[in-house]
Design a protein around this motif. Structure first.
Motif, PDB file in Angstrom:
ATOM      1  N   THR A  98       0.830  -1.204   0.000  1.00  0.00           N
ATOM      2  CA  THR A  98       0.000   0.000   0.000  1.00  0.00           C
ATOM      3  C   THR A  98       0.865   1.255   0.000  1.00  0.00           C
ATOM      4  O   THR A  98       2.044   1.211   0.377  1.00  0.00           O
ATOM      5  CB  THR A  98      -0.917   0.025   1.226  1.00  0.00           C
ATOM      6  OG1 THR A  98      -0.112   0.053   2.409  1.00  0.00           O
ATOM      7  CG2 THR A  98      -1.821  -1.201   1.267  1.00  0.00           C
ATOM      8  N   GLU A 128      -3.271   0.624  -3.765  1.00  0.00           N
ATOM      9  CA  GLU A 128      -4.206  -0.077  -2.887  1.00  0.00           C
ATOM     10  C   GLU A 128      -4.780  -1.316  -3.572  1.00  0.00           C
ATOM     11  O   GLU A 128      -5.245  -2.240  -2.908  1.00  0.00           O
ATOM     12  CB  GLU A 128      -5.358   0.857  -2.473  1.00  0.00           C
ATOM     13  CG  GLU A 128      -4.888   2.198  -1.898  1.00  0.00           C
ATOM     14  CD  GLU A 128      -3.911   2.047  -0.746  1.00  0.00           C
ATOM     15  OE1 GLU A 128      -4.109   1.160   0.100  1.00  0.00           O
ATOM     16  OE2 GLU A 128      -2.933   2.820  -0.696  1.00  0.00           O
ATOM     17  N   ARG A 129      -4.747  -1.352  -4.911  1.00  0.00           N
ATOM     18  CA  ARG A 129      -5.264  -2.509  -5.642  1.00  0.00           C
ATOM     19  C   ARG A 129      -4.411  -3.733  -5.318  1.00  0.00           C
ATOM     20  O   ARG A 129      -3.196  -3.659  -5.245  1.00  0.00           O
ATOM     21  CB  ARG A 129      -5.237  -2.227  -7.149  1.00  0.00           C
ATOM     22  CG  ARG A 129      -5.746  -3.372  -8.009  1.00  0.00           C
ATOM     23  CD  ARG A 129      -5.821  -2.951  -9.465  1.00  0.00           C
ATOM     24  NE  ARG A 129      -4.499  -2.764 -10.045  1.00  0.00           N
ATOM     25  CZ  ARG A 129      -3.826  -3.724 -10.683  1.00  0.00           C
ATOM     26  NH1 ARG A 129      -4.351  -4.936 -10.791  1.00  0.00           N
ATOM     27  NH2 ARG A 129      -2.635  -3.474 -11.208  1.00  0.00           N
ATOM     28  N   THR A 196      -9.922   4.335  -0.808  1.00  0.00           N
ATOM     29  CA  THR A 196      -9.520   2.938  -0.632  1.00  0.00           C
ATOM     30  C   THR A 196      -8.568   2.839   0.548  1.00  0.00           C
ATOM     31  O   THR A 196      -7.527   3.481   0.573  1.00  0.00           O
ATOM     32  CB  THR A 196      -8.829   2.414  -1.900  1.00  0.00           C
ATOM     33  OG1 THR A 196      -9.719   2.559  -3.004  1.00  0.00           O
ATOM     34  CG2 THR A 196      -8.455   0.953  -1.745  1.00  0.00           C
ATOM     35  N   GLN A 197      -8.956   2.040   1.533  1.00  0.00           N
ATOM     36  CA  GLN A 197      -8.137   1.871   2.731  1.00  0.00           C
ATOM     37  C   GLN A 197      -8.576   0.609   3.453  1.00  0.00           C
ATOM     38  O   GLN A 197      -9.581  -0.013   3.099  1.00  0.00           O
ATOM     39  CB  GLN A 197      -8.274   3.092   3.652  1.00  0.00           C
ATOM     40  CG  GLN A 197      -9.715   3.360   4.110  1.00  0.00           C
ATOM     41  CD  GLN A 197      -9.835   4.634   4.919  1.00  0.00           C
ATOM     42  OE1 GLN A 197      -9.139   4.820   5.914  1.00  0.00           O
ATOM     43  NE2 GLN A 197     -10.695   5.545   4.481  1.00  0.00           N
ATOM     44  N   SER A 199     -10.339  -1.743   6.057  1.00  0.00           N
ATOM     45  CA  SER A 199     -11.689  -1.564   6.600  1.00  0.00           C
ATOM     46  C   SER A 199     -11.671  -1.053   8.033  1.00  0.00           C
ATOM     47  O   SER A 199     -12.535  -0.263   8.433  1.00  0.00           O
ATOM     48  CB  SER A 199     -12.465  -2.884   6.524  1.00  0.00           C
ATOM     49  OG  SER A 199     -11.799  -3.902   7.251  1.00  0.00           O
ATOM     50  N   ASN A 220      -6.063  11.088   0.279  1.00  0.00           N
ATOM     51  CA  ASN A 220      -6.360   9.715  -0.141  1.00  0.00           C
ATOM     52  C   ASN A 220      -5.261   8.712   0.181  1.00  0.00           C
ATOM     53  O   ASN A 220      -5.291   7.580  -0.283  1.00  0.00           O
ATOM     54  CB  ASN A 220      -6.699   9.662  -1.638  1.00  0.00           C
ATOM     55  CG  ASN A 220      -5.505  10.032  -2.506  1.00  0.00           C
ATOM     56  OD1 ASN A 220      -4.491  10.503  -2.009  1.00  0.00           O
ATOM     57  ND2 ASN A 220      -5.641   9.829  -3.800  1.00  0.00           N
TER      58      ASN A 220
END
Length: 304
Positions: A98, A128-129, A196-197, A199, A220
């Motif tokens: 990440t 993040e993908r 996107t992070q 949970s 972000n």
């Protein structure tokens, strides 16, 4: 099917041009064109649409390109394993993780790895993908949850929690909150709930924003959050490992923290014998052991 023709087809499909493929393969444009025509005739299929701007794959061409791409990745993996049979650690290692972990924890420690293995070439891919390791989009991954893909060797390395931090300068100028309700007098710096992070981080952001907050600044990725905190913009939600390299940061509201976030290192089963991956894995483990000892000493000093 002729392997040489497939190799030429793959180069043309990848370049989108007979001329560019020929330059890569050290072949003339006419030679490349003849090989493509011969391949199309053998398959009784049209593989490219010819346009003035270049070549575009047909549906049949897309199917063949997918197959040749898979072949290319497997050949690369085989070549890597052959190279890794040597005693020395060298060559390219593609690492994915990440943005936050890569910039804030991993990258600052890589000089020590390069000091051990100066011929290593690390390609650090921060996103993040989740990249597909069995399909060789990367060689090794550090992920904030246990990988679900099959045929991976995985190891839990450490655990992270998200906590609130601020600089002493910001707290001297604005005071220190004693409860979540006090955030109404402060600026909160965090990732947007839509970013996107992990949970656990998103859950804590939602909880914090359910309380009145005077002002917010969202970024972000955690690197941006850290930069804003270091420049005294407010109280930021950050992974707790940042305190090892930024010791002046103050943990605000210590009881407010996310659930535990596991950190896993994973790589394909077929690269089990890779000396480059073994060197990287052992290096990360050593750094995490040192990190844990540092955290333990810091916690003991706090309790003392």
């Amino acid at each position: 099917m002729d392997w040489d023709k497939l190799r030429i087809f793959h180069a043309v499909a990848d370049a989108g041009s007979l001329t560019h493929a020929g330059e890569t393969l050290n072949l003339s444009q006419s030679a490349v064109s003849r090989q493509i025509r011969a391949l199309e005739e053998s398959l009784s299929a049209t593989l490219f649409h010819r346009h003035a701007r270049g070549l575009i794959l047909t549906e049949q061409g897309e199917l063949l390109f997918e197959a040749t791409s898979s072949m290319s990745r497997r050949l690369d993996a085989a070549a890597a394993r052959i190279r890794d049979s040597e005693d020395e650690v060298f060559g390219e290692l593609r690492v994915t993780t990440t943005v936050g972990f890569g910039t804030l924890w991993l990258a600052p420690r890589l000089p020590a790895l390069y000091a051990q293995y100066p011929d290593l070439k690390i390609d650090l891919m921060l996103e993040e993908r989740v990249l597909d390791l069995p399909m060789r989009e990367a060689d090794v991954a550090i992920r904030m949850k246990e990988p679900s893909q099959a045929d991976l060797i995985r190891r839990r390395m450490m655990a992270v929690r998200m906590k609130l931090y601020a600089t002493p300068e910001y707290l001297r100028a604005n005071g220190t909150p004693e409860s979540l309700n006090d955030l109404a007098s402060f600026r909160l710096i965090c990732q947007s709930v839509t970013a996107t992070q992990v949970s656990a981080g998103a859950t804590l952001v939602r909880e914090l924003l359910s309380h009145p907050v005077r002002s917010t600044f969202t970024v972000n990725n955690y690197f941006g959050v850290l930069q804003a905190v270091l420049n005294h913009l407010g109280i930021g939600l950050l992974p707790d490992y940042v305190t090892e390299d930024f010791t002046d940061l103050v943990n605000v509201l210590p009881d407010v923290q996310s659930h535990e976030i596991p950190v896993f290192l994973a790589y394909p089963e077929e690269l089990r014998q890779s000396k480059r991956i073994a060197a990287f894995r052992d290096f990360v483990l050593e750094e995490i052991i040192a990190y844990r000892k540092s955290r333990s000493r810091a916690d003991s000093a706090t309790l003392g």
